[in-house]
Write an enzyme that holds these catalytic residues in place. Structure first.
Site, PDB file in Angstrom:
ATOM      1  N   GLU A  43       0.822  -1.207   0.000  1.00 57.59           N
ATOM      2  CA  GLU A  43       0.000   0.000   0.000  1.00 57.59           C
ATOM      3  C   GLU A  43       0.859   1.262   0.000  1.00 57.59           C
ATOM      4  O   GLU A  43       1.996   1.246   0.491  1.00 57.59           O
ATOM      5  CB  GLU A  43      -0.887   0.037   1.240  1.00 57.59           C
ATOM      6  CG  GLU A  43      -1.856  -1.104   1.332  1.00 57.59           C
ATOM      7  CD  GLU A  43      -2.649  -1.103   2.633  1.00 57.59           C
ATOM      8  OE1 GLU A  43      -3.590  -1.913   2.716  1.00 57.59           O
ATOM      9  OE2 GLU A  43      -2.334  -0.334   3.561  1.00 57.59           O
ATOM     10  N   CYS A  52      -2.017  -5.034  -5.389  1.00 58.60           N
ATOM     11  CA  CYS A  52      -2.478  -6.251  -4.718  1.00 58.60           C
ATOM     12  C   CYS A  52      -1.405  -7.340  -4.766  1.00 58.60           C
ATOM     13  O   CYS A  52      -0.490  -7.305  -5.589  1.00 58.60           O
ATOM     14  CB  CYS A  52      -3.739  -6.772  -5.380  1.00 58.60           C
ATOM     15  SG  CYS A  52      -5.144  -5.643  -5.297  1.00 58.60           S
ATOM     16  N   GLU A  54      -1.710 -10.390  -5.827  1.00 58.49           N
ATOM     17  CA  GLU A  54      -1.734 -11.103  -7.109  1.00 58.49           C
ATOM     18  C   GLU A  54      -0.965 -10.326  -8.176  1.00 58.49           C
ATOM     19  O   GLU A  54      -0.223 -10.905  -8.969  1.00 58.49           O
ATOM     20  CB  GLU A  54      -3.181 -11.329  -7.574  1.00 58.49           C
ATOM     21  CG  GLU A  54      -4.004 -12.179  -6.633  1.00 58.49           C
ATOM     22  CD  GLU A  54      -4.716 -11.388  -5.537  1.00 58.49           C
ATOM     23  OE1 GLU A  54      -5.654 -11.942  -4.951  1.00 58.49           O
ATOM     24  OE2 GLU A  54      -4.342 -10.222  -5.264  1.00 58.49           O
ATOM     25  N   CYS A  88      -7.812  -7.884 -10.137  1.00 57.64           N
ATOM     26  CA  CYS A  88      -6.848  -8.988 -10.154  1.00 57.64           C
ATOM     27  C   CYS A  88      -7.393 -10.209 -10.880  1.00 57.64           C
ATOM     28  O   CYS A  88      -6.635 -10.953 -11.499  1.00 57.64           O
ATOM     29  CB  CYS A  88      -6.416  -9.347  -8.736  1.00 57.64           C
ATOM     30  SG  CYS A  88      -5.257  -8.134  -8.071  1.00 57.64           S
TER      31      CYS A  88
END
Length: 130
Positions: A43, A52, A54, A88
């Site tokens: 983040e 993310c 993924e 994602c």
């Protein structure tokens, strides 16, 4: 079964950077050559500009020379099962086949397995990859 993939996702989750959401996520991809590539959510204060788990795992796969995803494991510390978000799902679909396995994990291991076409039944198809 895919214990090594689960362990790679769990270990990646432990290295996440989630100071704002406090929602650690880890993902691991097995590519078509059998190599495992892991990632965690990272983040930044300018939400939602982070990435993310993924997405991180996909980028590691691509940078290592991989091109196709054979299976994926995803784990989140605060959810029993954490499927990939919508963005994602499409990112995974870009590098996966309809029968690519998506393993949803908890702290003890894989709890549910879906095929890519079950996770994202109407993925965009560019025709450019195949």
């Amino acid at each position: 079964m895919a214990r090594d993939l689960f362990e790679a996702a769990r270990d990646a989750m432990a290295r996440c950077h989630a100071p704002y959401s406090k929602f650690p996520v880890g993902a691991a991809i097995r590519d078509s050559d059998g190599k495992i590539h892991a990632g965690a959510n990272i983040e930044v204060i300018s939400f939602p500009e982070g990435w993310c788990a993924e997405t991180t795992a996909i980028s590691h796969m691509v940078m290592a020379g991989g091109s196709r995803i054979r299976e994926v494991a995803v784990i989140a510390e605060k959810l029993e099962l954490c499927p990939p978000c919508g963005g994602c799902r499409q990112r995974l679909a870009e590098f996966a086949d309809a029968d690519t396995l998506i393993h949803l994990c908890d702290a003890d291991g894989i709890r549910k397995t879906l095929r890519m076409d079950e996770l994202l039944p109407y993925a965009f198809e560019t025709g450019a990859i195949g």
